[in-house]
Scaffold this motif. Structure first.
Motif, PDB file in Angstrom:
ATOM      1  N   GLY A  18      26.700  20.003   7.789  1.00 40.27           N
ATOM      2  CA  GLY A  18      27.696  20.586   8.690  1.00 40.27           C
ATOM      3  C   GLY A  18      27.218  20.594  10.128  1.00 40.27           C
ATOM      4  N   MET A  19      25.919  20.880  10.329  1.00 37.47           N
ATOM      5  CA  MET A  19      25.359  20.831  11.688  1.00 37.47           C
ATOM      6  C   MET A  19      25.446  19.418  12.241  1.00 37.47           C
ATOM      7  N   ARG A  20      25.091  18.435  11.417  1.00 34.88           N
ATOM      8  CA  ARG A  20      25.115  17.043  11.875  1.00 34.88           C
ATOM      9  C   ARG A  20      26.533  16.610  12.241  1.00 34.88           C
ATOM     10  N   MET A  21      27.510  17.122  11.519  1.00 33.18           N
ATOM     11  CA  MET A  21      28.902  16.721  11.751  1.00 33.18           C
ATOM     12  C   MET A  21      29.635  17.661  12.706  1.00 33.18           C
ATOM     13  N   ALA A  22      28.914  18.661  13.250  1.00 34.62           N
ATOM     14  CA  ALA A  22      29.523  19.660  14.138  1.00 34.62           C
ATOM     15  C   ALA A  22      30.730  20.306  13.468  1.00 34.62           C
ATOM     16  N   ASP A  23      30.603  20.596  12.177  1.00 35.48           N
ATOM     17  CA  ASP A  23      31.686  21.157  11.381  1.00 35.48           C
ATOM     18  C   ASP A  23      31.348  22.602  11.015  1.00 35.48           C
ATOM     19  N   SER A  24      31.780  23.538  11.864  1.00 35.02           N
ATOM     20  CA  SER A  24      31.449  24.944  11.636  1.00 35.02           C
ATOM     21  C   SER A  24      32.077  25.478  10.355  1.00 35.02           C
ATOM     22  N   GLY A  25      33.208  24.945   9.937  1.00 38.49           N
ATOM     23  CA  GLY A  25      33.828  25.367   8.682  1.00 38.49           C
ATOM     24  C   GLY A  25      32.983  24.998   7.485  1.00 38.49           C
ATOM     25  N   MET A  26      32.384  23.819   7.539  1.00 36.57           N
ATOM     26  CA  MET A  26      31.503  23.372   6.466  1.00 36.57           C
ATOM     27  C   MET A  26      30.274  24.268   6.363  1.00 36.57           C
ATOM     28  N   VAL A  30      10.886  38.544  17.618  1.00 39.99           N
ATOM     29  CA  VAL A  30      11.894  38.123  16.657  1.00 39.99           C
ATOM     30  C   VAL A  30      13.251  38.329  17.311  1.00 39.99           C
ATOM     31  N   ARG A  31      14.001  37.230  17.432  1.00 41.61           N
ATOM     32  CA  ARG A  31      15.329  37.287  18.052  1.00 41.61           C
ATOM     33  C   ARG A  31      16.397  37.053  16.998  1.00 41.61           C
ATOM     34  N   SER A  32      17.445  37.826  17.080  1.00 44.30           N
ATOM     35  CA  SER A  32      18.585  37.685  16.176  1.00 44.30           C
ATOM     36  C   SER A  32      19.673  36.888  16.871  1.00 44.30           C
ATOM     37  N   GLU A  33      20.405  36.121  16.083  1.00 48.38           N
ATOM     38  CA  GLU A  33      21.549  35.375  16.601  1.00 48.38           C
ATOM     39  C   GLU A  33      22.764  35.734  15.754  1.00 48.38           C
ATOM     40  N   ALA A  34      23.845  36.101  16.403  1.00 47.32           N
ATOM     41  CA  ALA A  34      25.068  36.391  15.666  1.00 47.32           C
ATOM     42  C   ALA A  34      25.543  35.116  14.977  1.00 47.32           C
ATOM     43  N   VAL A  35      25.877  35.232  13.718  1.00 45.24           N
ATOM     44  CA  VAL A  35      26.324  34.062  12.959  1.00 45.24           C
ATOM     45  C   VAL A  35      27.545  33.427  13.625  1.00 45.24           C
ATOM     46  N   ALA A  36      28.464  34.255  14.104  1.00 40.19           N
ATOM     47  CA  ALA A  36      29.668  33.731  14.770  1.00 40.19           C
ATOM     48  C   ALA A  36      29.298  32.901  15.999  1.00 40.19           C
ATOM     49  N   ASP A  37      28.295  33.351  16.766  1.00 36.39           N
ATOM     50  CA  ASP A  37      27.846  32.597  17.942  1.00 36.39           C
ATOM     51  C   ASP A  37      27.227  31.264  17.529  1.00 36.39           C
ATOM     52  N   PHE A  38      26.433  31.283  16.452  1.00 36.09           N
ATOM     53  CA  PHE A  38      25.834  30.055  15.946  1.00 36.09           C
ATOM     54  C   PHE A  38      26.918  29.067  15.532  1.00 36.09           C
ATOM     55  N   LEU A  39      27.904  29.538  14.775  1.00 31.68           N
ATOM     56  CA  LEU A  39      28.982  28.659  14.305  1.00 31.68           C
ATOM     57  C   LEU A  39      29.760  28.076  15.478  1.00 31.68           C
ATOM     58  N   GLN A  40      30.032  28.905  16.483  1.00 33.21           N
ATOM     59  CA  GLN A  40      30.767  28.426  17.655  1.00 33.21           C
ATOM     60  C   GLN A  40      29.949  27.377  18.412  1.00 33.21           C
ATOM     61  N   SER A  41      28.659  27.627  18.575  1.00 29.15           N
ATOM     62  CA  SER A  41      27.795  26.693  19.293  1.00 29.15           C
ATOM     63  C   SER A  41      27.691  25.349  18.578  1.00 29.15           C
ATOM     64  N   VAL A  42      27.467  25.387  17.276  1.00 29.05           N
ATOM     65  CA  VAL A  42      27.307  24.159  16.502  1.00 29.05           C
ATOM     66  C   VAL A  42      28.633  23.402  16.392  1.00 29.05           C
ATOM     67  N   GLY A  43      29.735  24.123  16.349  1.00 25.72           N
ATOM     68  CA  GLY A  43      31.045  23.502  16.187  1.00 25.72           C
ATOM     69  C   GLY A  43      31.627  22.893  17.451  1.00 25.72           C
ATOM     70  N   LYS A  44      31.044  23.227  18.615  1.00 26.97           N
ATOM     71  CA  LYS A  44      31.518  22.648  19.874  1.00 26.97           C
ATOM     72  C   LYS A  44      31.167  21.163  19.934  1.00 26.97           C
ATOM     73  N   PRO A  45      32.033  20.377  20.556  1.00 21.98           N
ATOM     74  CA  PRO A  45      31.650  18.973  20.763  1.00 21.98           C
ATOM     75  C   PRO A  45      30.389  18.908  21.637  1.00 21.98           C
ATOM     76  N   HIS A  46      29.457  18.065  21.249  1.00 26.02           N
ATOM     77  CA  HIS A  46      28.243  17.872  22.031  1.00 26.02           C
ATOM     78  C   HIS A  46      27.859  16.397  21.980  1.00 26.02           C
ATOM     79  N   LYS A  47      27.188  15.963  23.043  1.00 24.72           N
ATOM     80  CA  LYS A  47      26.848  14.545  23.180  1.00 24.72           C
ATOM     81  C   LYS A  47      25.923  14.069  22.071  1.00 24.72           C
ATOM     82  N   GLU A  48      24.909  14.849  21.787  1.00 23.52           N
ATOM     83  CA  GLU A  48      23.870  14.429  20.854  1.00 23.52           C
ATOM     84  C   GLU A  48      24.071  15.062  19.476  1.00 23.52           C
TER      85      GLU A  48
END
Length: 153
Positions: free
Chosen positions: A36-44, A68-86
């Motif tokens: 899902g990360m590779r495909m930028a598919d936050s739903g997956m 130790v830093r926490s990341e909100a899961v929703a923020d992670f999903l939004q970040s990974v699901g955004k279109p990105h060049k690489e």
């Protein structure tokens, strides 16, 4: 000698093919997460995570301590699901997998690439819970570094 070689090969083949079905299901969940990360598919990715999941990372600080830093899961999903060049390509290897009933712990050394460019390496520690007969990621904590990548990560 041929008999011993043949017997040894058969035993090794049987051990590999007789992988625990729970391990296969756990690996399928983690593989889906990274695909899902590779495909930028936050739903997956979201389909692999429990509704109360926690994501954390261990960050080395300049003074030699760690945080130790926490990341909100929703923020992670939004970040990974955004279109990105690489392409976000986290290449993992499976280390230890421990299972007790509906709890699993999985260790995965990794190397992370942005496209074909190495970014960092480390180890992920996953805790999964079997909810309604499906393995879900409950907790991820990882290490991250740019150098000193050892065999397996």
């Amino acid at each position: 000698m041929k008999f011993i070689y043949s017997l040894l090969l058969t035993v090794i083949t049987l051990q590999v093919s007789a992988q625990n079905p729970e391990e296969k299901a756990i690996k399928a969940t983690i593989d889906q997460f990274f695909n899902g990360m590779r495909m930028a598919d936050s739903g997956m990715i979201a389909a692999t995570i429990s509704s109360t999941a926690v994501f954390q990372t261990i960050v080395p600080l300049k003074d030699g301590t760690v945080e130790v830093r926490s990341e909100a899961v929703a923020d992670f999903l939004q970040s990974v699901g955004k279109p990105h060049k690489e392409l976000y390509d986290e290449q993992i290897q499976y280390g230890a997998i421990h299972i007790d009933a509906t709890l699993a712990s999985v260790w995965t050394p990794y190397k992370f690439y942005l496209g074909k460019t190495f970014s960092h390496c480390g180890v992920n520690s996953f805790q999964l819970v079997k909810i309604n007969n499906i393995w879900k990621i409950q907790y991820i904590i990882d290490t991250r570094r740019k150098d000193a990548c050892v065999a397996g990560n």
